[in-house]
Design a protein around this motif. Structure first.
Motif, PDB file in Angstrom:
ATOM      1  N   LEU A 288       0.832  -1.189   0.000  1.00 22.78           N
ATOM      2  CA  LEU A 288       0.000   0.000   0.000  1.00 22.78           C
ATOM      3  C   LEU A 288       0.872   1.245   0.000  1.00 22.78           C
ATOM      4  CD1 LEU A 288      -2.712  -1.045   2.624  1.00 22.78           C
ATOM      5  CD2 LEU A 288      -2.883  -1.075   0.123  1.00 22.78           C
ATOM      6  N   GLY A 289       0.472   2.245  -0.782  1.00 21.93           N
ATOM      7  CA  GLY A 289       1.204   3.513  -0.820  1.00 21.93           C
ATOM      8  C   GLY A 289       2.317   3.555  -1.842  1.00 21.93           C
ATOM      9  N   GLU A 290       2.710   2.399  -2.376  1.00 17.04           N
ATOM     10  CA  GLU A 290       3.769   2.385  -3.378  1.00 17.04           C
ATOM     11  C   GLU A 290       3.176   2.561  -4.768  1.00 17.04           C
ATOM     12  OE1 GLU A 290       6.598  -0.709  -3.267  1.00 17.04           O
ATOM     13  OE2 GLU A 290       7.014  -0.532  -1.125  1.00 17.04           O
ATOM     14  N   ALA A 291       3.954   3.231  -5.639  1.00 18.44           N
ATOM     15  CA  ALA A 291       3.493   3.486  -7.005  1.00 18.44           C
ATOM     16  C   ALA A 291       3.681   2.228  -7.839  1.00 18.44           C
ATOM     17  CB  ALA A 291       4.276   4.645  -7.616  1.00 18.44           C
ATOM     18  N   GLU A 292       2.623   1.441  -7.932  1.00 19.86           N
ATOM     19  CA  GLU A 292       2.665   0.225  -8.736  1.00 19.86           C
ATOM     20  C   GLU A 292       1.339   0.078  -9.458  1.00 19.86           C
ATOM     21  OE1 GLU A 292       3.861  -3.226  -6.612  1.00 19.86           O
ATOM     22  OE2 GLU A 292       5.821  -2.412  -6.082  1.00 19.86           O
ATOM     23  N   LEU A 293       1.282  -0.877 -10.369  1.00 17.53           N
ATOM     24  CA  LEU A 293       0.082  -1.085 -11.168  1.00 17.53           C
ATOM     25  C   LEU A 293      -0.935  -1.946 -10.424  1.00 17.53           C
ATOM     26  CD1 LEU A 293       1.552  -1.806 -14.725  1.00 17.53           C
ATOM     27  CD2 LEU A 293       0.682   0.345 -13.845  1.00 17.53           C
ATOM     28  N   SER A 294      -2.199  -1.645 -10.642  1.00 19.65           N
ATOM     29  CA  SER A 294      -3.267  -2.501 -10.134  1.00 19.65           C
ATOM     30  C   SER A 294      -3.417  -3.705 -11.065  1.00 19.65           C
ATOM     31  CB  SER A 294      -4.578  -1.717 -10.085  1.00 19.65           C
ATOM     32  OG  SER A 294      -5.000  -1.380 -11.409  1.00 19.65           O
ATOM     33  N   TRP A 295      -4.253  -4.659 -10.651  1.00 23.19           N
ATOM     34  CA  TRP A 295      -4.523  -5.829 -11.484  1.00 23.19           C
ATOM     35  C   TRP A 295      -5.079  -5.417 -12.842  1.00 23.19           C
ATOM     36  CZ3 TRP A 295      -4.421 -10.735 -12.937  1.00 23.19           C
ATOM     37  CH2 TRP A 295      -5.464 -11.225 -13.727  1.00 23.19           C
ATOM     38  N   GLU A 296      -6.027  -4.484 -12.840  1.00 25.03           N
ATOM     39  CA  GLU A 296      -6.646  -4.062 -14.099  1.00 25.03           C
ATOM     40  C   GLU A 296      -5.621  -3.398 -15.019  1.00 25.03           C
ATOM     41  OE1 GLU A 296      -9.583  -4.706 -11.031  1.00 25.03           O
ATOM     42  OE2 GLU A 296      -7.813  -3.372 -11.082  1.00 25.03           O
ATOM     43  N   GLU A 297      -4.749  -2.591 -14.453  1.00 26.13           N
ATOM     44  CA  GLU A 297      -3.721  -1.919 -15.261  1.00 26.13           C
ATOM     45  C   GLU A 297      -2.702  -2.922 -15.792  1.00 26.13           C
ATOM     46  OE1 GLU A 297      -3.536   2.465 -13.130  1.00 26.13           O
ATOM     47  OE2 GLU A 297      -2.596   0.746 -12.151  1.00 26.13           O
ATOM     48  N   LEU A 298      -2.323  -3.875 -14.952  1.00 31.78           N
ATOM     49  CA  LEU A 298      -1.360  -4.893 -15.382  1.00 31.78           C
ATOM     50  C   LEU A 298      -1.937  -5.728 -16.528  1.00 31.78           C
ATOM     51  CD1 LEU A 298       1.496  -5.885 -14.501  1.00 31.78           C
ATOM     52  CD2 LEU A 298       0.331  -7.659 -13.209  1.00 31.78           C
ATOM     53  N   ARG A 299      -3.196  -6.100 -16.396  1.00 27.26           N
ATOM     54  CA  ARG A 299      -3.861  -6.875 -17.456  1.00 27.26           C
ATOM     55  C   ARG A 299      -3.893  -6.073 -18.756  1.00 27.26           C
ATOM     56  NH1 ARG A 299      -9.896  -7.894 -16.099  1.00 27.26           N
ATOM     57  NH2 ARG A 299      -9.882  -5.668 -16.552  1.00 27.26           N
TER      58      ARG A 299
END
Length: 369
Positions: A288-299
C-alpha cells in the motif's frame, strides 16, 4: 589552433552574461565589442563548416566543462541572433546600450545576420501558443503540443551532434559524451515532463507520429542516448512506465528491442507483488502507498503487448507461459497471478478474433455479389 579554441570557448560566457544583470554596466562601446565578437564567431562558422575535423573540435570546446550545454558548432553561425535576442529580452540593459543594439539590428543588411524585432515577437507568440492548457485534476497525461515541439528540437540537436561527430572517432567516447549532454539537459526539467519529452522523441523517431520527424539513416544513433538515459536508472524507467499508457509503451517496445526485456521484467516485478483476496475474488496490491500497477492496469499492459507485432506478441506470451509454469502451472483462477493474466489475455484475443470473423462473414456475401 589552440588560440582559436580558446577564443571559441568564450562564447558560452558571452551569452551567459548577455542574459544576466551584469549588462547594467555595459555602455555603447562595450555593446559594440560584444557584437563584433558575435560577427567574428559567425565568420569562423562560415570558414570551418566544410572541414569536419575542425568543426568537431570547435563543437567539443564549446561544451567542455559544461555538462548539458546546448551549444554546438552550428551556434557559431547564429551567434549574433542569439546575442541579440538575449539582450532584447534583458531589461537590465542600459538605454544607451539598447539604442546601440537597435541601431545595429535595424541598419540595412542586418536582417541577414541578426534577428529583427518581429522575430522576437514571433518567438514569444509561439511560446504562448505552445504552452499547454491546464488539464482538470486527475485527467490522463498526454503528449501536449509543447512536449512534441520540445521532442522535435531534441531530435534535431541529436542529429546535428551525429553529423558534427569527428569522422573515425571512437564510438564509445562519443556515446558517453552524448549521454552526458542528454542527461544534463533532461535533468533540468521536472521528471514527468522530461519523461514525456523522451517518449515523444522516441515515438517521432520511429515514425509513429505523423506530425513528427520521420526516421532516417542513423536513427539508431539518435535514439541511443535517449534509451541509455532512460534505462540507466531503474527508478526512472519505472516512473516512465507508470506515467505512459500501455498502448504507447507497447508501440515503443515493438520498435526498440532494448525496451522489451526491462519492460517485461518490470511488469513481472509488479505482478509478483499482487495478492489474491478470496472474499472479494480479486487481486490487489500488497504494498500500500507504493506506485505500482493494479490488477486491471497490469492486465491492460499485457493485453497491449499481445496485440502488437508477431515478435513482440510471441515474446510476451512466452514470458507469461514461463511465469505460469514457474509458479506451479495452475489452471484454476485465484492460485497464480500469471495463470489468471494468461487466461484473461487469451480470452481477450479470442473475443477479438471472433468479432473479426463475424465481420468477415457479414461482408463476404456483399463482396461476392
Amino acid at each position: 589552433m589552440e588560440a582559436l579554441l580558446e577564443q571559441v570557448a568564450q562564447l558560452p560566457g558571452l551569452l551567459a552574461v548577455s542574459r544576466s544583470a551584469l549588462v547594467r554596466a555595459w555602455d555603447a562601446p562595450t555593446l559594440g565589442r560584444a557584437l563584433e565578437w558575435a560577427r567574428y564567431f559567425q565568420h569562423l562558422h562560415g570558414r570551418f563548416r566544410a572541414r569536419p575535423r575542425l568543426r568537431a573540435a570547435l563543437g567539443r570546446r564549446l561544451r567542455q566543462g559544461q555538462p548539458g550545454s546546448p551549444l554546438g558548432f552550428r551556434h557559431l553561425g547564429r551567434c549574433a541572433a542569439l546575442l541579440g535576442l538575449a539582450l532584447l529580452e534583458n531589461r537590465a540593459l542600459p538605454p544607451a546600450a539598447c539604442r546601440r543594439l537597435l541601431q545595429s539590428l535595424l541598419r540595412p543588411g542586418a536582417a541577414a545576420e541578426a534577428p529583427s524585432l518581429a522575430l522576437l515577437a514571433r518567438r514569444k507568440a509561439a511560446s504562448r501558443l505552445l504552452a499547454p492548457a491546464p488539464r482538470p485534476a486527475g485527467s490522463p497525461a498526454a503528449l501536449e503540443p509543447q512536449v512534441r515541439a520540445e521532442a522535435q528540437m531534441l531530435l534535431a540537436r541529436l542529429r546535428e551532434e551525429e553529423e558534427e561527430a569527428e569522422p573515425g572517432g571512437g564510438r564509445a567516447g562519443e556515446a558517453r559524451e552524448r549521454l552526458r549532454w542528454v542527461a544534463g539537459l533532461l535533468e533540468q526539467l521536472p521528471q514527468p515532463r522530461a519523461l514525456r519529452v523522451v517518449a515523444a522523441a522516441l515515438q517521432q523517431q520511429r515514425g509513429g507520429d505523423e506530425e513528427g520527424l520521420r526516421g532516417r539513416a542513423g536513427g539508431g544513433h539518435v535514439a541511443g542516448p535517449l534509451l541509455s538515459w532512460l534505462l540507466e536508472s531503474q527508478e526512472r524507467f519505472s516512473a516512465f512506465c507508470l506515467l505512459l499508457p500501455g498502448s504507447l509503451l507497447a508501440s515503443l517496445a515493438a520498435h526498440y528491442s532494448q525496451l522489451r526485456p526491462p519492460y517485461l521484467d518490470l511488469l513481472t516485478a509488479w505482478g509478483s507483488r499482487l495478492l489474491y483476496d478470496p472474499l472479494q475474488g480479486r487481486w490487489h496490491n500488497s504494498c500500500l502507498g507504493e506506485a505500482e500497477l493494479s490488477w486491471e492496469e497490469l492486465r491492460e499492459r499485457f493485453d497491449c503487448l499481445c496485440r502488437g507485432p508477431a515478435l513482440l506478441r510471441g515474446q510476451t506470451r512466452a514470458a507469461l507461459e514461463l511465469l505460469k509454469v514457474q509458479d506451479g502451472d495452475f489452471h484454476i483462477c485465484g492460485l497464480s497471478v500469471w495463470t489468471d493474466l494468461l487466461m484473461e489475455v487469451e480470452k481477450s484475443l479470442r473475443k477479438e478474433e471472433e468479432e473479426l470473423a463475424s465481420v468477415d462473414n457479414i461482408c463476404y456475401p456483399v463482396l461476392s455479389l
